[in-house]
Design a protein around this motif. Structure first.
Motif, PDB file in Angstrom:
ATOM      1  N   PHE A  24       0.714  -1.313  -0.156  1.00 35.21           N
ATOM      2  CA  PHE A  24      -0.074   0.036   0.015  1.00 35.21           C
ATOM      3  C   PHE A  24       0.598   1.246  -0.008  1.00 35.21           C
ATOM      4  CE2 PHE A  24      -2.950  -3.178   1.889  1.00 35.21           C
ATOM      5  CZ  PHE A  24      -4.156  -2.766   1.024  1.00 35.21           C
ATOM      6  N   LEU A  25       1.864   1.091   0.746  1.00 34.43           N
ATOM      7  CA  LEU A  25       2.660   2.477   0.907  1.00 34.43           C
ATOM      8  C   LEU A  25       3.506   2.559  -0.364  1.00 34.43           C
ATOM      9  CD1 LEU A  25       4.704   1.803   4.258  1.00 34.43           C
ATOM     10  CD2 LEU A  25       2.687   3.436   3.828  1.00 34.43           C
ATOM     11  N   TYR A  46      -3.149  14.236  -1.476  1.00 35.64           N
ATOM     12  CA  TYR A  46      -4.384  13.181  -1.115  1.00 35.64           C
ATOM     13  C   TYR A  46      -3.384  12.023  -0.713  1.00 35.64           C
ATOM     14  CZ  TYR A  46      -7.918   9.948  -0.895  1.00 35.64           C
ATOM     15  OH  TYR A  46      -8.763   8.721  -0.638  1.00 35.64           O
ATOM     16  N   TYR A  47      -2.630  11.403  -1.962  1.00 36.98           N
ATOM     17  CA  TYR A  47      -2.173  10.297  -1.787  1.00 36.98           C
ATOM     18  C   TYR A  47      -0.807  10.151  -0.900  1.00 36.98           C
ATOM     19  CZ  TYR A  47      -5.511   7.907  -4.956  1.00 36.98           C
ATOM     20  OH  TYR A  47      -6.509   7.646  -5.389  1.00 36.98           O
ATOM     21  N   SER A  48      -0.061  11.340  -0.652  1.00 39.30           N
ATOM     22  CA  SER A  48       0.823  11.558   0.351  1.00 39.30           C
ATOM     23  C   SER A  48       0.531  11.425   1.446  1.00 39.30           C
ATOM     24  CB  SER A  48       1.571  13.015   0.408  1.00 39.30           C
ATOM     25  OG  SER A  48       2.150  13.016  -1.216  1.00 39.30           O
ATOM     26  N   LYS A  49      -0.749  11.925   1.979  1.00 42.88           N
ATOM     27  CA  LYS A  49      -1.405  11.900   3.172  1.00 42.88           C
ATOM     28  C   LYS A  49      -1.908  10.369   3.673  1.00 42.88           C
ATOM     29  CE  LYS A  49      -3.107  16.838   3.808  1.00 42.88           C
ATOM     30  NZ  LYS A  49      -4.189  17.523   4.068  1.00 42.88           N
ATOM     31  N   LYS A  50      -2.465   9.781   2.728  1.00 41.09           N
ATOM     32  CA  LYS A  50      -2.495   8.164   2.824  1.00 41.09           C
ATOM     33  C   LYS A  50      -1.297   7.554   3.132  1.00 41.09           C
ATOM     34  CE  LYS A  50      -5.765   6.175   0.570  1.00 41.09           C
ATOM     35  NZ  LYS A  50      -6.862   6.051   1.230  1.00 41.09           N
ATOM     36  N   THR A  51      -0.253   7.889   2.473  1.00 41.73           N
ATOM     37  CA  THR A  51       0.995   7.339   2.712  1.00 41.73           C
ATOM     38  C   THR A  51       1.352   7.318   4.007  1.00 41.73           C
ATOM     39  OG1 THR A  51       1.821   7.367   0.505  1.00 41.73           O
ATOM     40  CG2 THR A  51       3.457   7.108   2.187  1.00 41.73           C
ATOM     41  N   ILE A  52       1.444   8.866   4.606  1.00 41.27           N
ATOM     42  CA  ILE A  52       1.598   9.145   6.020  1.00 41.27           C
ATOM     43  C   ILE A  52       0.750   8.461   6.992  1.00 41.27           C
ATOM     44  CG2 ILE A  52       1.977  11.055   7.581  1.00 41.27           C
ATOM     45  CD1 ILE A  52       2.759  12.843   5.156  1.00 41.27           C
ATOM     46  N   ASN A  53      -0.511   8.274   6.707  1.00 39.32           N
ATOM     47  CA  ASN A  53      -1.375   7.889   7.723  1.00 39.32           C
ATOM     48  C   ASN A  53      -1.032   6.246   7.751  1.00 39.32           C
ATOM     49  OD1 ASN A  53      -3.974   7.638   9.201  1.00 39.32           O
ATOM     50  ND2 ASN A  53      -4.914   6.599   7.473  1.00 39.32           N
ATOM     51  N   GLN A  54      -0.705   5.658   6.764  1.00 35.09           N
ATOM     52  CA  GLN A  54      -0.571   3.949   6.545  1.00 35.09           C
ATOM     53  C   GLN A  54       0.669   4.007   7.674  1.00 35.09           C
ATOM     54  OE1 GLN A  54      -1.669   1.361   5.643  1.00 35.09           O
ATOM     55  NE2 GLN A  54      -3.420   2.730   5.277  1.00 35.09           N
TER      56      GLN A  54
END
Length: 71
Positions: A24-25, A46-54
Protein backbone atom coordinates in the motif's frame (compact mmCIF):
# COMPACT_ATOMS: atom_id res chain seq x y z
CA UNK A 1 4.91 13.17 -21.06
CA UNK A 2 5.43 9.67 -19.76
CA UNK A 3 2.93 6.88 -19.54
CA UNK A 4 1.44 8.21 -16.34
CA UNK A 5 -2.13 7.06 -17.00
CA UNK A 6 -0.92 3.50 -17.49
CA UNK A 7 1.21 3.70 -14.34
CA UNK A 8 -1.74 4.97 -12.30
CA UNK A 9 -3.83 2.07 -13.57
CA UNK A 10 -1.16 -0.38 -12.38
CA UNK A 11 -0.99 1.32 -8.97
CA UNK A 12 -4.79 1.06 -8.60
CA UNK A 13 -4.60 -2.63 -9.52
CA UNK A 14 -1.78 -3.11 -7.02
CA UNK A 15 -3.83 -1.55 -4.24
CA UNK A 16 -6.76 -3.84 -4.97
CA UNK A 17 -4.56 -6.95 -4.57
CA UNK A 18 -2.09 -5.70 -1.96
CA UNK A 19 -1.40 -8.04 0.91
CA UNK A 20 1.38 -6.41 2.90
CA UNK A 21 1.09 -2.89 4.21
CA UNK A 22 4.32 -2.06 2.39
CA UNK A 23 2.51 -2.70 -0.91
CA UNK A 24 0.00 0.00 0.00
CA UNK A 25 2.81 2.40 0.90
CA UNK A 26 4.57 1.83 -2.41
CA UNK A 27 1.36 2.28 -4.39
CA UNK A 28 0.17 5.39 -2.55
CA UNK A 29 3.61 6.98 -2.68
CA UNK A 30 3.99 6.20 -6.37
CA UNK A 31 0.60 7.67 -7.13
CA UNK A 32 1.47 10.82 -5.19
CA UNK A 33 4.61 11.20 -7.27
CA UNK A 34 2.77 10.74 -10.58
CA UNK A 35 0.12 13.27 -9.64
CA UNK A 36 2.90 15.67 -8.71
CA UNK A 37 4.58 15.12 -12.09
CA UNK A 38 1.36 15.77 -14.03
CA UNK A 39 0.65 18.92 -12.01
CA UNK A 40 -2.31 17.67 -9.98
CA UNK A 41 -1.20 18.85 -6.54
CA UNK A 42 -4.50 18.11 -4.76
CA UNK A 43 -4.31 14.45 -5.78
CA UNK A 44 -0.62 14.34 -4.94
CA UNK A 45 -1.28 15.67 -1.45
CA UNK A 46 -4.20 13.25 -0.97
CA UNK A 47 -2.04 10.19 -1.71
CA UNK A 48 0.90 11.58 0.25
CA UNK A 49 -1.38 11.88 3.27
CA UNK A 50 -2.59 8.29 2.75
CA UNK A 51 1.06 7.18 2.80
CA UNK A 52 1.73 9.12 6.00
CA UNK A 53 -1.43 7.74 7.62
CA UNK A 54 -0.32 4.18 6.87
CA UNK A 55 3.07 4.88 8.45
CA UNK A 56 1.52 6.49 11.53
CA UNK A 57 -0.68 3.46 12.14
CA UNK A 58 2.39 1.38 12.92
CA UNK A 59 4.13 0.28 9.73
CA UNK A 60 7.54 -1.36 10.20
CA UNK A 61 9.64 -0.38 7.15
CA UNK A 62 12.30 -2.99 7.86
CA UNK A 63 9.95 -5.97 7.77
CA UNK A 64 7.14 -4.54 5.63
CA UNK A 65 4.60 -5.43 8.29
CA UNK A 66 2.35 -3.67 10.74
CA UNK A 67 3.40 -3.09 14.29
CA UNK A 68 1.25 -2.46 17.34
CA UNK A 69 3.44 0.57 18.07
CA UNK A 70 2.82 3.96 16.54
CA UNK A 71 5.64 5.87 14.89
Amino acid sequence: MGRYAEALNYYHTGISIAVAKRDFLDAYNGMAYIFFKINLPDSSIYYSKKTINQIQTGFNSETGTSSPYKV
